[in-house]
Scaffold this active site. Structure first.
Site, PDB file in Angstrom:
ATOM      1  N   PHE A  75     -11.101  -7.618  -3.760  1.00  0.00           N
ATOM      2  CA  PHE A  75     -12.019  -8.738  -3.569  1.00  0.00           C
ATOM      3  C   PHE A  75     -12.471  -8.881  -2.115  1.00  0.00           C
ATOM      4  CE2 PHE A  75     -10.492 -11.384  -7.421  1.00  0.00           C
ATOM      5  CZ  PHE A  75     -11.601 -11.008  -8.156  1.00  0.00           C
TER       6      PHE A  75
ATOM      7  N   ASN B 294      -4.764  -5.113   0.421  1.00  0.00           N
ATOM      8  CA  ASN B 294      -5.061  -4.393   1.675  1.00  0.00           C
ATOM      9  C   ASN B 294      -6.132  -5.094   2.505  1.00  0.00           C
ATOM     10  OD1 ASN B 294      -6.932  -3.628  -0.347  1.00  0.00           O
ATOM     11  ND2 ASN B 294      -7.435  -1.727   0.724  1.00  0.00           N
TER      12      ASN B 294
ATOM     13  N   LYS C 131       2.238  -3.274  -4.132  1.00  0.00           N
ATOM     14  CA  LYS C 131       1.371  -2.096  -4.018  1.00  0.00           C
ATOM     15  C   LYS C 131       1.875  -1.211  -2.888  1.00  0.00           C
ATOM     16  CE  LYS C 131      -2.195   0.596  -4.650  1.00  0.00           C
ATOM     17  NZ  LYS C 131      -3.595   0.225  -4.363  1.00  0.00           N
TER      18      LYS C 131
ATOM     19  N   HIS D 267      -0.711   3.994  -4.976  1.00  0.00           N
ATOM     20  CA  HIS D 267      -1.825   4.873  -4.614  1.00  0.00           C
ATOM     21  C   HIS D 267      -1.199   6.247  -4.408  1.00  0.00           C
ATOM     22  CE1 HIS D 267      -5.802   5.692  -2.483  1.00  0.00           C
ATOM     23  NE2 HIS D 267      -5.100   6.816  -2.354  1.00  0.00           N
TER      24      HIS D 267
ATOM     25  N   HIS E 134      -5.623   4.368 -10.341  1.00  0.00           N
ATOM     26  CA  HIS E 134      -6.885   5.120 -10.255  1.00  0.00           C
ATOM     27  C   HIS E 134      -6.680   6.638 -10.265  1.00  0.00           C
ATOM     28  CE1 HIS E 134      -5.605   4.983  -6.098  1.00  0.00           C
ATOM     29  NE2 HIS E 134      -6.100   3.777  -5.875  1.00  0.00           N
TER      30      HIS E 134
ATOM     31  N   ASP F  50     -11.026  -0.504  -9.688  1.00  0.00           N
ATOM     32  CA  ASP F  50     -10.962  -0.203  -8.254  1.00  0.00           C
ATOM     33  C   ASP F  50     -12.266  -0.602  -7.565  1.00  0.00           C
ATOM     34  OD1 ASP F  50      -9.737   0.585  -5.896  1.00  0.00           O
ATOM     35  OD2 ASP F  50     -10.293   2.686  -6.097  1.00  0.00           O
TER      36      ASP F  50
ATOM     37  N   ALA G   5     -14.903   4.350   2.066  1.00  0.00           N
ATOM     38  CA  ALA G   5     -14.630   4.763   0.688  1.00  0.00           C
ATOM     39  C   ALA G   5     -14.588   3.550  -0.224  1.00  0.00           C
ATOM     40  CB  ALA G   5     -13.306   5.511   0.629  1.00  0.00           C
TER      41      ALA G   5
END
Length: 343
Positions: free
Chosen positions: A16, A41, A98, A135, A173, A246, A262
């Site tokens: 977000f 993040n 995460k 990740h 992802h 994502d 990215a």
């Protein structure tokens, strides 16, 4: 079939951002998703229960009037995360942590350098019924960027899953056949999210005939054989794979630069694009499980009760959206036709 009604879906992985960007991103997701797992993040990252609760309040304040959307909060693991941090997060209602390898993606500089030192934290997550979201890429510069997901599986993922057998792990992802095969073969309590861009595109769509920065994301798009493996596994209806967009917004000038960021901002079209993929695969009957059921079941949350309907109707994704600060952002699939529309 020209119309499909499914239980209202959830997005199990998105970004977000913060401050005025929330007025754009929260509304975009709340239009069709009831819940979303919000990545931590930020700068600085959301590393504690206190920071997670504060961020949650900012997200709730940005909801459109009358919205019932609820964020699912996470904390960001660092080399300094403690067992107490996990216990505090659990008490605050945080459902997951995460893990970013340091430097793997946007705002991951505070991520994990010494994964081995985090096993007590992984045990604490399991003991507290929380999930570990990963990740899954290594970050050693000598390893080719297209191989970093497979290398992470070999170097780390197998060990995490084996050494903490009661820990629920989401391989976020995923982009490769290697990841598909790993998750399919893994024990119960291991699942994966899949984005719309990795189902729709491969690396040719980013690099062939010119560089397309708005298709650049991390993990990076892979060759078509990996794309096909992702498409086949969602077509199969395996409950180990579920929706995680994502969606990752960056202002236009941050994407279209000599060192572009990215991320694909897909929130305005993601559900429709997933529907298009399942339609192409002749598997519309599998959409509801992927979008609305399997993620909630894996997280141990109740399934939503409201429903949404999509109709077969072509529409064009806008070329640009104006952010609250006046800057333009280019949404994923900008200027292209989508064959399904939220009713």
């Amino acid at each position: 079939m020209n119309e499909i009604t499914i239980i209202k879906p959830d997005d199990w992985h998105l970004h977000f951002r913060d401050q005025d960007m929330l007025l754009e991103t929260v509304a975009a997701t709340a239009r069709c998703f009831e819940r979303a797992v919000v990545m931590p993040n930020l700068v600085p990252p959301v590393t504690t229960a206190e920071l997670a609760l504060s961020y949650k309040e900012r997200i709730l304040a940005a909801r459109p009037a009358g919205s019932t959307f609820m964020p699912v909060m996470t904390i960001y693991l660092t080399d300094k995360t403690s067992v107490q941090d996990i216990q505090d997060a659990k008490k605050a209602g945080v459902l997951a942590a995460k893990m970013y390898p340091a430097g793997a993606t946007t705002n991951s500089d505070s991520g994990v350098n010494s994964l081995e030192s985090l096993y007590p934290v992984f045990e604490a997550l399991a003991d507290n019924g929380m999930l570990l979201l990963i990740h899954g890429e290594v970050t050693q510069k000598h390893i080719d960027i297209f191989d970093r997901e497979k290398e992470f599986i070999d170097q780390h993922m197998v060990n995490i899953v084996d050494r903490v057998p009661n820990l629920k792990v989401v391989f976020e992802h995923i982009t490769t056949k290697d990841a598909v095969d790993f998750v399919l073969a893994a024990r119960d309590g291991v699942a994966a999210t899949i984005t719309p861009q990795h189902l729709l595109l491969n690396r040719n769509d980013m690099l062939d005939g010119g560089v397309r920065p708005h298709n650049y994301c991390l993990p990076v798009l892979k060759r078509s054989t990996h794309q096909q493996a992702l498409r086949e596994v969602v077509k199969s209806g395996s409950p180990k794979f579920f929706l995680g967009t994502d969606s990752a917004p960056h202002a236009k000038h941050r994407k279209e630069s000599d060192c572009g960021c990215a991320g694909c901002y897909s929130a305005w079209s993601a559900l429709e694009l997933y529907t298009q993929v399942f339609d192409e695969l002749g598997a519309l009957d599998k959409l509801e499980g992927f979008a609305s059921l399997y993620g909630a079941d894996f997280y141990g949350l109740p399934r939503n009760t409201e429903k949404v309907t999509l109709v077969r109707e072509s529409w064009e994704v806008p070329n640009s959206i104006t952010l609250p600060n006046g800057e333009p952002i280019v949404p994923f699939f900008a200027g292209k036709q989508i064959s399904w529309k939220l009713k």
